[in-house]
Design an enzyme around this catalytic site. Structure first.
Site, mmCIF file in Angstrom:
data_model
loop_
_atom_site.group_PDB
_atom_site.id
_atom_site.type_symbol
_atom_site.label_atom_id
_atom_site.label_comp_id
_atom_site.label_asym_id
_atom_site.label_seq_id
_atom_site.Cartn_x
_atom_site.Cartn_y
_atom_site.Cartn_z
ATOM 1 N N ALA A 46 0.833 -1.202 0.000
ATOM 2 C CA ALA A 46 0.000 0.000 0.000
ATOM 3 C C ALA A 46 0.865 1.248 0.000
ATOM 4 O O ALA A 46 0.396 2.333 0.259
ATOM 5 C CB ALA A 46 -0.909 -0.003 1.225
ATOM 6 N N SER A 47 2.160 1.085 -0.300
ATOM 7 C CA SER A 47 3.031 2.228 -0.117
ATOM 8 C C SER A 47 3.680 2.754 -1.388
ATOM 9 O O SER A 47 3.227 3.712 -1.976
ATOM 10 C CB SER A 47 4.108 1.886 0.917
ATOM 11 N N HIS A 48 4.727 2.116 -1.867
ATOM 12 C CA HIS A 48 5.646 2.729 -2.819
ATOM 13 C C HIS A 48 5.151 2.890 -4.249
ATOM 14 O O HIS A 48 5.517 3.828 -4.923
ATOM 15 C CB HIS A 48 6.964 1.953 -2.837
#
Length: 114
Positions: A46-48
């Site tokens: 869910a980040s990068h």
């Protein structure tokens, strides 16, 4: 193709932990835990790498030593995804209990397991 899939208990693991698990499964030739060798790992994050309907989901690929794949690899992989016209599922496969005890195995096909 893919013969085995390893899923962390609860289905959640940090990206650095995924990298460490991949490394441990490559060093001794049969995986530190005797469960096989990882040639790489798909990390749902869910980040990068934002994507998906809400730009809150992404996919990363870590290579055999746990390091992120280089840009040339990921760009080639991305281009391949644009060519996907269909996909297959495993008929009548069991539901995967993400909270099952560590070491639980599910036989999806005669030659693959989760």
């Amino acid at each position: 193709g893919i013969a085995n899939i390893w899923i962390p208990q609860g289905g959640i693991m940090s990206t650095p932990a995924v990298s460490a698990v991949i490394r441990r499964r490559t060093e001794s030739g049969d995986g530190e835990d005797g469960q096989g060798i990882a040639q790489g790992g798909i990390v749902l994050t869910a980040s990068h790498n934002p994507g998906g309907p809400g730009e809150d989901f992404g996919i990363k690929y870590n290579e055999g030593l746990g390091q992120p794949a280089d840009e040339k690899f990921t760009e080639t992989l991305y281009k391949k995804t644009l060519e996907i016209s269909s996909y297959k599922t495993v008929a009548d496969s069991p539901d995967i209990d993400l909270n099952a005890p560590v070491g639980t195995k599910y036989q999806l096909t005669p030659t693959s397991a989760v």
